[in-house]
Design a protein around this motif. Structure first.
Motif, PDB file in Angstrom:
ATOM      1  N   VAL A   1      -3.448 -12.365  -4.725  1.00 32.99           N
ATOM      2  CA  VAL A   1      -2.391 -11.545  -4.165  1.00 32.99           C
ATOM      3  C   VAL A   1      -2.785 -11.065  -2.763  1.00 32.99           C
ATOM      4  CG1 VAL A   1      -1.160  -9.355  -4.445  1.00 32.99           C
ATOM      5  CG2 VAL A   1      -1.514 -10.830  -6.410  1.00 32.99           C
ATOM      6  N   LYS A   2      -4.043 -10.628  -2.606  1.00 33.26           N
ATOM      7  CA  LYS A   2      -4.495 -10.157  -1.297  1.00 33.26           C
ATOM      8  C   LYS A   2      -4.541 -11.296  -0.285  1.00 33.26           C
ATOM      9  CE  LYS A   2      -7.005  -6.039  -2.574  1.00 33.26           C
ATOM     10  NZ  LYS A   2      -8.252  -5.289  -2.481  1.00 33.26           N
ATOM     11  N   GLN A   3      -4.904 -12.506  -0.729  1.00 33.14           N
ATOM     12  CA  GLN A   3      -4.932 -13.643   0.187  1.00 33.14           C
ATOM     13  C   GLN A   3      -3.541 -13.945   0.717  1.00 33.14           C
ATOM     14  OE1 GLN A   3      -6.738 -16.736  -2.149  1.00 33.14           O
ATOM     15  NE2 GLN A   3      -8.782 -16.291  -1.348  1.00 33.14           N
ATOM     16  N   GLY A   4      -2.526 -13.656  -0.057  1.00 25.93           N
ATOM     17  CA  GLY A   4      -1.150 -13.877   0.361  1.00 25.93           C
ATOM     18  C   GLY A   4      -0.580 -12.713   1.149  1.00 25.93           C
ATOM     19  N   GLY A   5      -1.404 -11.690   1.435  1.00 25.68           N
ATOM     20  CA  GLY A   5      -0.939 -10.545   2.214  1.00 25.68           C
ATOM     21  C   GLY A   5      -0.275  -9.468   1.385  1.00 25.68           C
ATOM     22  N   GLY A   6      -0.402  -9.542   0.068  1.00 18.89           N
ATOM     23  CA  GLY A   6       0.227  -8.551  -0.801  1.00 18.89           C
ATOM     24  C   GLY A   6      -0.777  -7.562  -1.344  1.00 18.89           C
ATOM     25  N   TYR A   7      -0.332  -6.783  -2.308  1.00 17.57           N
ATOM     26  CA  TYR A   7      -1.220  -5.819  -2.938  1.00 17.57           C
ATOM     27  C   TYR A   7      -0.740  -5.540  -4.361  1.00 17.57           C
ATOM     28  CZ  TYR A   7       2.392  -2.776  -0.983  1.00 17.57           C
ATOM     29  OH  TYR A   7       3.593  -2.226  -0.618  1.00 17.57           O
ATOM     30  N   ILE A   8      -1.605  -4.924  -5.138  1.00 17.35           N
ATOM     31  CA  ILE A   8      -1.320  -4.624  -6.540  1.00 17.35           C
ATOM     32  C   ILE A   8      -1.424  -3.120  -6.743  1.00 17.35           C
ATOM     33  CG2 ILE A   8      -2.067  -4.956  -8.926  1.00 17.35           C
ATOM     34  CD1 ILE A   8      -3.303  -7.612  -8.066  1.00 17.35           C
ATOM     35  N   TRP A   9      -0.439  -2.550  -7.445  1.00 13.62           N
ATOM     36  CA  TRP A   9      -0.486  -1.141  -7.830  1.00 13.62           C
ATOM     37  C   TRP A   9      -0.626  -1.075  -9.338  1.00 13.62           C
ATOM     38  CZ3 TRP A   9       4.072   1.569  -4.862  1.00 13.62           C
ATOM     39  CH2 TRP A   9       3.692   1.801  -3.548  1.00 13.62           C
ATOM     40  N   PRO A  10      -1.783  -0.641  -9.848  1.00 17.40           N
ATOM     41  CA  PRO A  10      -1.924  -0.469 -11.303  1.00 17.40           C
ATOM     42  C   PRO A  10      -1.503   0.943 -11.717  1.00 17.40           C
ATOM     43  CG  PRO A  10      -4.049  -0.256 -10.240  1.00 17.40           C
ATOM     44  CD  PRO A  10      -3.048  -0.550  -9.150  1.00 17.40           C
ATOM     45  N   TYR A  11      -0.803   1.038 -12.817  1.00 14.62           N
ATOM     46  CA  TYR A  11      -0.428   2.315 -13.413  1.00 14.62           C
ATOM     47  C   TYR A  11      -0.962   2.299 -14.833  1.00 14.62           C
ATOM     48  CZ  TYR A  11       2.989   2.390  -9.617  1.00 14.62           C
ATOM     49  OH  TYR A  11       3.595   2.360  -8.394  1.00 14.62           O
ATOM     50  N   SER A  12      -1.727   3.324 -15.209  1.00 16.79           N
ATOM     51  CA  SER A  12      -2.311   3.342 -16.533  1.00 16.79           C
ATOM     52  C   SER A  12      -2.397   4.767 -17.041  1.00 16.79           C
ATOM     53  CB  SER A  12      -3.714   2.723 -16.492  1.00 16.79           C
ATOM     54  OG  SER A  12      -4.251   2.667 -17.784  1.00 16.79           O
ATOM     55  N   GLN A  13      -2.097   4.939 -18.340  1.00 17.48           N
ATOM     56  CA  GLN A  13      -2.240   6.223 -18.999  1.00 17.48           C
ATOM     57  C   GLN A  13      -2.777   5.976 -20.390  1.00 17.48           C
ATOM     58  OE1 GLN A  13       1.485   8.322 -19.083  1.00 17.48           O
ATOM     59  NE2 GLN A  13       1.121   9.229 -17.083  1.00 17.48           N
ATOM     60  N   PRO A  14      -3.704   6.829 -20.842  1.00 16.62           N
ATOM     61  CA  PRO A  14      -4.222   6.668 -22.201  1.00 16.62           C
ATOM     62  C   PRO A  14      -3.091   6.700 -23.222  1.00 16.62           C
ATOM     63  CG  PRO A  14      -5.513   8.281 -20.972  1.00 16.62           C
ATOM     64  CD  PRO A  14      -4.320   7.943 -20.134  1.00 16.62           C
ATOM     65  N   GLY A  15      -3.102   5.736 -24.108  1.00 20.61           N
ATOM     66  CA  GLY A  15      -2.088   5.658 -25.149  1.00 20.61           C
ATOM     67  C   GLY A  15      -0.744   5.129 -24.702  1.00 20.61           C
TER      68      GLY A  15
END
Length: 167
Positions: A1-15
């Protein structure tokens, strides 16, 4: 994704699990045949939309999409800039499309303040956070005035059109 000029947003919550949102840049080298596949029934409208979004690629996507759909589009990188843009624009602004969470001034405060300046303005909120994380915000009480990010150009236009029907 970064090589293509993009980015990743992770969202995480326990349970609650984890969601990975992947954003890629707009494709510049689109084949000519794809560009010409536009519907002939494109409506030209005259409504003005103010987009307040702190993420530059998403702000640009919203701007291009709405402009292509025939809207006049004003943009701002946060709530304070959106207020300045609103104060400097002499015509009517029909819709505020605002991110809920932004630095310096969030979307809910922006909406309250801009409604004092422009009482007839409609508001459409957008956020990358899941709906349940925004349930504490009084302004985001229904799907009618909320757009989940990431969004497609089609879903953006559909929500904007629906929000403007209430004018």
């Amino acid at each position: 994704v970064k090589q293509g000029g993009g980015y990743i947003w992770p969202y995480s919550q326990p349970g609650m699990g984890t969601t990975m949102k992947i954003y890629l840049p707009w494709a510049e080298d689109v084949p000519r045949t794809v560009l010409e596949e536009e519907p002939d029934d494109t409506e030209v409208c005259c409504e003005v939309v103010l987009v307040a979004e702190d993420n530059p690629p998403l702000r640009e996507l919203a701007h291009r999409t709405l402009e292509k759909a025939g809207y006049q589009v004003l943009t701002a990188g946060d709530g304070e800039e959106a207020l300045r843009v609103s104060e400097g624009f002499k015509g009517e602004i029909h819709l505020l499309l605002t991110d809920v969470v932004m630095p310096r001034m969030g979307g809910q405060e922006l909406a309250e303040r801009i409604r004092n300046l422009r009482p007839g303005i409609q508001v459409l909120y957008m956020s990358g956070f899941p709906d349940r994380e925004l349930s504490h915000l009084a302004a985001v009480e229904s799907d009618a005035n909320f757009l989940q990010k990431p969004f497609s150009p089609e879903s953006l236009c559909r929500k904007v059109k629906k929000a403007l029907v209430d004018l």
